[in-house]
Design a protein around this motif. Structure first.
Motif, mmCIF file in Angstrom:
data_model
loop_
_atom_site.group_PDB
_atom_site.id
_atom_site.type_symbol
_atom_site.label_atom_id
_atom_site.label_comp_id
_atom_site.label_asym_id
_atom_site.label_seq_id
_atom_site.Cartn_x
_atom_site.Cartn_y
_atom_site.Cartn_z
ATOM 1 N N ASP A 1 4.988 -27.210 35.242
ATOM 2 C CA ASP A 1 5.958 -27.379 36.325
ATOM 3 C C ASP A 1 7.234 -28.076 35.855
ATOM 4 O O ASP A 1 8.313 -27.824 36.387
ATOM 5 C CB ASP A 1 5.345 -28.169 37.475
ATOM 6 C CG ASP A 1 4.253 -27.403 38.190
ATOM 7 O OD1 ASP A 1 4.048 -26.208 37.871
ATOM 8 O OD2 ASP A 1 3.602 -27.984 39.075
ATOM 9 N N VAL B 1 9.061 -26.004 41.804
ATOM 10 C CA VAL B 1 8.114 -24.898 41.916
ATOM 11 C C VAL B 1 7.554 -24.842 43.336
ATOM 12 O O VAL B 1 6.536 -24.212 43.586
ATOM 13 C CB VAL B 1 6.967 -24.996 40.876
ATOM 14 C CG1 VAL B 1 7.502 -24.799 39.470
ATOM 15 C CG2 VAL B 1 6.250 -26.319 40.993
ATOM 16 N N SER B 2 8.254 -25.469 44.240
ATOM 17 C CA SER B 2 7.827 -25.505 45.638
ATOM 18 C C SER B 2 7.798 -24.103 46.222
ATOM 19 O O SER B 2 8.631 -23.251 45.904
ATOM 20 C CB SER B 2 8.796 -26.371 46.446
ATOM 21 O OG SER B 2 8.491 -26.286 47.812
ATOM 22 N N THR B 3 6.834 -23.859 47.079
ATOM 23 C CA THR B 3 6.759 -22.571 47.778
ATOM 24 C C THR B 3 7.401 -22.653 49.154
ATOM 25 O O THR B 3 7.369 -21.687 49.904
ATOM 26 C CB THR B 3 5.295 -22.110 47.914
ATOM 27 O OG1 THR B 3 4.555 -23.121 48.594
ATOM 28 C CG2 THR B 3 4.682 -21.844 46.554
ATOM 29 N N SER B 4 7.985 -23.780 49.477
ATOM 30 C CA SER B 4 8.662 -23.904 50.771
ATOM 31 C C SER B 4 10.170 -23.807 50.570
ATOM 32 O O SER B 4 10.683 -23.985 49.471
ATOM 33 C CB SER B 4 8.298 -25.223 51.442
ATOM 34 O OG SER B 4 8.756 -26.300 50.658
ATOM 35 N N TRP C 1 12.053 -21.090 51.069
ATOM 36 C CA TRP C 1 12.532 -19.735 50.789
ATOM 37 C C TRP C 1 13.225 -19.119 52.002
ATOM 38 O O TRP C 1 14.005 -18.197 51.865
ATOM 39 C CB TRP C 1 11.376 -18.831 50.345
ATOM 40 C CG TRP C 1 10.819 -19.222 49.018
ATOM 41 C CD1 TRP C 1 9.678 -19.943 48.795
ATOM 42 C CD2 TRP C 1 11.372 -18.961 47.729
ATOM 43 N NE1 TRP C 1 9.489 -20.129 47.451
ATOM 44 C CE2 TRP C 1 10.520 -19.527 46.769
ATOM 45 C CE3 TRP C 1 12.510 -18.300 47.297
ATOM 46 C CZ2 TRP C 1 10.766 -19.455 45.406
ATOM 47 C CZ3 TRP C 1 12.753 -18.218 45.931
ATOM 48 C CH2 TRP C 1 11.889 -18.798 45.008
ATOM 49 N N ASN D 1 14.378 -23.664 43.562
ATOM 50 C CA ASN D 1 13.091 -23.063 43.244
ATOM 51 C C ASN D 1 13.185 -22.158 42.007
ATOM 52 O O ASN D 1 14.033 -21.280 41.932
ATOM 53 C CB ASN D 1 12.569 -22.235 44.425
ATOM 54 C CG ASN D 1 12.533 -23.032 45.699
ATOM 55 O OD1 ASN D 1 13.561 -23.535 46.135
ATOM 56 N ND2 ASN D 1 11.386 -23.155 46.303
ATOM 57 N N LEU D 2 12.325 -22.389 41.063
ATOM 58 C CA LEU D 2 12.165 -21.592 39.852
ATOM 59 C C LEU D 2 13.391 -21.537 38.955
ATOM 60 O O LEU D 2 13.492 -20.704 38.080
ATOM 61 C CB LEU D 2 11.693 -20.174 40.195
ATOM 62 C CG LEU D 2 10.372 -20.116 40.969
ATOM 63 C CD1 LEU D 2 10.003 -18.683 41.275
ATOM 64 C CD2 LEU D 2 9.251 -20.823 40.229
#
Length: 142
Positions: free
Chosen positions: A83, A89-92, A94, A109-110
């Motif tokens: 990470d 790397v959060s999935t929130s 977006w 993110n990413l």
């Protein structure tokens, strides 16, 4: 022109130039970029070319002169991706709102971290990049 003939022309063009962008190949063969992308996908499956960001290069051949074996899409690269390589790397987030000018939101993110070992580790195929080579990732570091 038959598909097989076009594939041979594509490979010859890549041999002569040691790699080309999709737009250049489309212009040289007088076909659409979508056609070139489909052809490159087929040729990559056959192990004859390797697709790179925005273009393609010849695949490494075996010593017996036969085309190299097709490689799996998620071929192991021998690179660890903890990470810490990324800003987030959060999935929130977006679904964040667009900016006031209507452009997409700026998300961390990413995106590669400033000290990531993936910076300047891509294959340079002549497309603009911020360093000596493109980053291995979805975005250029800035």
């Amino acid at each position: 022109m038959l598909v097989a003939q076009r594939h041979e022309l594509l490979v010859r063009e890549l041999e002569a130039a040691e790699g080309l962008k999709v737009t250049e190949l489309a212009a040289r063969l007088n076909v659409s970029r979508a056609t070139i992308r489909r052809d490159l996908l087929e040729l990559e499956t056959e192990g004859r070319v390797t697709r790179v960001r925005g273009g393609a290069v010849l695949a490494t051949s075996r010593t017996d002169g036969q085309p190299s074996e097709p490689r799996p899409v998620a071929a192991p690269l021998g690179i660890s991706l903890p990470d810490a390589q990324f800003q987030s790397v959060s999935t929130s987030g977006w679904d964040a709102a667009r900016q006031t000018d209507g452009s997409l939101p700026l998300l961390r993110n990413l995106r590669l971290a400033a000290n990531s070992t993936l910076i300047d580790k891509g294959v340079n195929v002549g497309l603009p990049c911020s360093g000596q080579a493109p980053e291995l990732g979805a975005f250029e570091a800035s």
